[in-house]
Scaffold this motif. Structure first.
Motif, short mmCIF file in Angstrom:
data_model
loop_
_atom_site.label_atom_id
_atom_site.label_comp_id
_atom_site.label_asym_id
_atom_site.label_seq_id
_atom_site.Cartn_x
_atom_site.Cartn_y
_atom_site.Cartn_z
N UNK A 1 3.52 -11.15 -6.32
CA UNK A 1 4.74 -10.34 -6.49
C UNK A 1 4.23 -8.74 -6.01
N UNK A 2 3.14 -8.65 -5.75
CA UNK A 2 2.51 -7.28 -5.47
C UNK A 2 2.78 -7.05 -3.86
N UNK A 3 2.65 -5.74 -3.49
CA UNK A 3 2.65 -5.57 -2.25
C UNK A 3 1.05 -5.63 -1.62
N UNK A 4 0.78 -5.66 -0.53
CA UNK A 4 -0.76 -5.87 -0.10
C UNK A 4 -1.61 -4.77 -0.44
N UNK A 5 -0.75 -3.39 -0.41
CA UNK A 5 -1.70 -2.30 -0.71
C UNK A 5 -2.07 -2.32 -2.16
N UNK A 6 -1.07 -2.96 -3.22
CA UNK A 6 -1.33 -3.00 -4.50
C UNK A 6 -2.26 -3.89 -4.96
N UNK A 7 -2.53 -4.91 -4.05
CA UNK A 7 -3.35 -5.97 -4.65
C UNK A 7 -4.74 -5.54 -4.84
N UNK A 8 -5.22 -4.71 -3.92
CA UNK A 8 -6.53 -4.40 -4.03
C UNK A 8 -6.79 -3.37 -5.49
N UNK A 9 -5.67 -2.76 -5.64
CA UNK A 9 -6.06 -1.93 -7.02
C UNK A 9 -5.73 -2.88 -8.22
N UNK A 10 -4.81 -4.14 -8.08
CA UNK A 10 -4.73 -5.04 -9.04
C UNK A 10 -6.00 -5.68 -9.41
#
Length: 494
Positions: free
Chosen positions: A8-17
């Motif tokens: 459910x995350x945007x690609x840019x948020x995946x790295x942070x997660x």
């Protein structure tokens, strides 16, 4: 790890997660995560120790009867007879154990012969890593033909499609996207932005961040279910057990009959009549039946392994023995699944291509006595090598032949280009790829866009460009679609 579903995350948020970055993990961080999560392998059930396997061969019901018969012989002060009976049991057990052990060793060699590698970003640079070294947070670089080593979230996709048949049974490739998936009611396997261990890339390219490895992956869960499922005896094992019981009952019946007749009719004393009956029982009991069947199956398994056919369990050979007809698709022929370019046409001239398979050894032999259209041929093969995602693997100790990853047609085109003397690495420096449009069923073609670098090695290309440009596109696909896009033809004899 974040509790928000990764899909459910945007690609840019995946790295942070996943506590990683677009440059991938550092080597030190990868080691720390491997210590935390373990290696990317499936946990195997602890195999039975060899001493237990050997004990099993000496304590099955038929062997037990002979152990009792040997003990009775010793009680009756006949050590020779008792020793012979016990040696018979031990010999059968040892022989069966050794042949089964050798076959298991041959089967276990399969994992050593097929090491799996994958390409991932480490320290900001692409590296070829063993699949077992992949950890959560690694950034996978996916291309056509790749086997995906772990469950991952797609963060970049260009026409990416994967074959999920091993998990879903669906033969149709699944389209993958980097966009967030917010639709309710979908399982993880149905999410369009997740790829899974054990599946493979059918077409396109992309990048994905690993979030689950080993037994925590979807494939690992399925493998765990297969390990805990109880395995029922095969039909042959049931028939052997039934036959052994009947023969054993017959042996005891025959022994009892001999004892009675010998003692009451022939006039033998009870001691002699009992020894005679005991010898008949020991001779008739089919103690070696199970060992003979195991030996036969083990020998068959070893012979199959010599021909690169690997059997996981001996019971599979039993099923194979019942096969009476093998149905093959299409023409009914079995091939090595290797394509070879045999003839090339360029600028009105033909070349025959020698050599077979994926070994880049062979020649391009002109078929006409006129000036060779070498530049046209170089243009054609440069396009075939540039608009191409297949990769060739050199022979090594475990794989004695050349092999290819990716589309078989593209692999054949790459080999033909290498036979002509083109250098793939040098061409990639002259024409680095900056974009790709993967093959699409609607377009029926594949396109790659390249930047023309100012390089002396590219001088031969400039006269053939209608308008010199820093960018150049190569397109390959179905003849009809390609010809419809063409407005000119390269002809060196004009």
């Amino acid at each position: 790890m974040d509790t928000i579903p990764i899909y459910s995350l945007r690609p840019s948020d995946v790295f942070e997660a996943l506590s990683t970055s677009p440059e991938g993990l550092s080597s030190g961080e990868a080691v720390l995560r491997q210590n935390l999560f373990g290696t990317n392998t499936l946990a195997q059930d602890a195999s039975k120790p060899n001493w237990k396997k050997l004990l099993g061969h000496t304590l099955h019901p038929l062997a037990g009867m002979l152990w009792i018969a040997g003990s009775l012989a010793f009680l009756l002060r006949e050590p020779v007879l008792g020793t012979v009976i016990w040696l018979l049991v031990l010999t059968n057990a040892g022989f069966s154990f050794w042949r089964e052990y050798r076959t298991e060793q041959a089967m276990q060699a399969l994992s050593k012969l097929l090491p799996v590698y994958t390409q991932a970003l480490r320290n900001g640079a692409p590296e070829m890593l063993e699949a077992r070294e992949i950890v959560p947070g690694d950034l996978l670089m996916l291309a056509e033909g790749d086997h995906i080593p772990a469950d991952a979230r797609v963060v970049e996709a260009y026409g990416l499609r994967t074959n999920n048949a091993i998990l879903t049974g669906e033969a149709i490739p699944a389209r993958k996207t980097a966009d967030a998936s917010l639709r309710d009611g979908l399982s993880d396997v149905e999410r369009p932005n997740l790829v899974f261990a054990g599946t493979s890339v059918v077409s396109g390219t992309g990048r994905a961040v690993v979030y689950a490895t080993g037994n925590l992956s979807q494939f690992g869960r399925v493998a765990h279910l297969t390990q805990v499922t109880r395995e029922d005896p095969t039909p042959l094992q049931l028939e052997l057990a039934r036959a052994s019981r009947l023969i054993s009952l017959a042996a005891f019946g025959l022994g009892g009959l001999v004892f009675i007749v010998g003692a009451l009719d022939v006039g033998l004393n009870l001691y002699t009549a009992f020894l005679l009956a005991l010898g008949i029982i020991a001779a008739v009991i089919p103690e070696g039946l199970s060992a003979s069947v195991t030996l036969t199956l083990a020998m068959a398994g070893q012979r199959l392994s010599q021909h690169q056919v690997w059997i996981k369990k001996l019971s599979v050979i039993e099923t194979l023995g019942t096969v009476s007809t093998i149905c093959t698709d299409k023409s009914g022929t079995l091939t090595q699944n290797q394509m070879t370019v045999q003839e090339i046409w360029a600028s009105g001239q033909n070349w025959k291509v020698s050599g077979v398979g994926y070994e880049p050894q062979g020649d391009l032999i002109p078929q006409a006595d006129k000036p060779l259209a070498q530049t046209a041929l170089q243009l054609l093969l440069s396009a075939a090598l540039s608009c191409n995602n297949a990769r060739l693997n050199r022979p090594d100790l475990n794989h004695p032949y050349w092999a290819a990853l990716g589309d078989q047609t593209e692999a054949a085109m790459r080999v033909a280009a290498l036979k002509s003397g083109l250098d793939g690495e040098q061409l990639a420096q002259i024409l680095p790829r900056i974009h790709e449009l993967p093959f699409d069923a609607r377009r029926k073609c594949m396109s790659t866009v390249h930047r023309l670098q100012p390089n002396p090695g590219a001088a031969w290309l400039l006269p053939w460009l209608e308008q010199p440009s820093p960018q150049l596109a190569f397109v390959k696909g179905a003849p009809k679609e390609i010809l419809e896009l063409c407005t000119q033809i390269v002809n060196e004899n004009r």
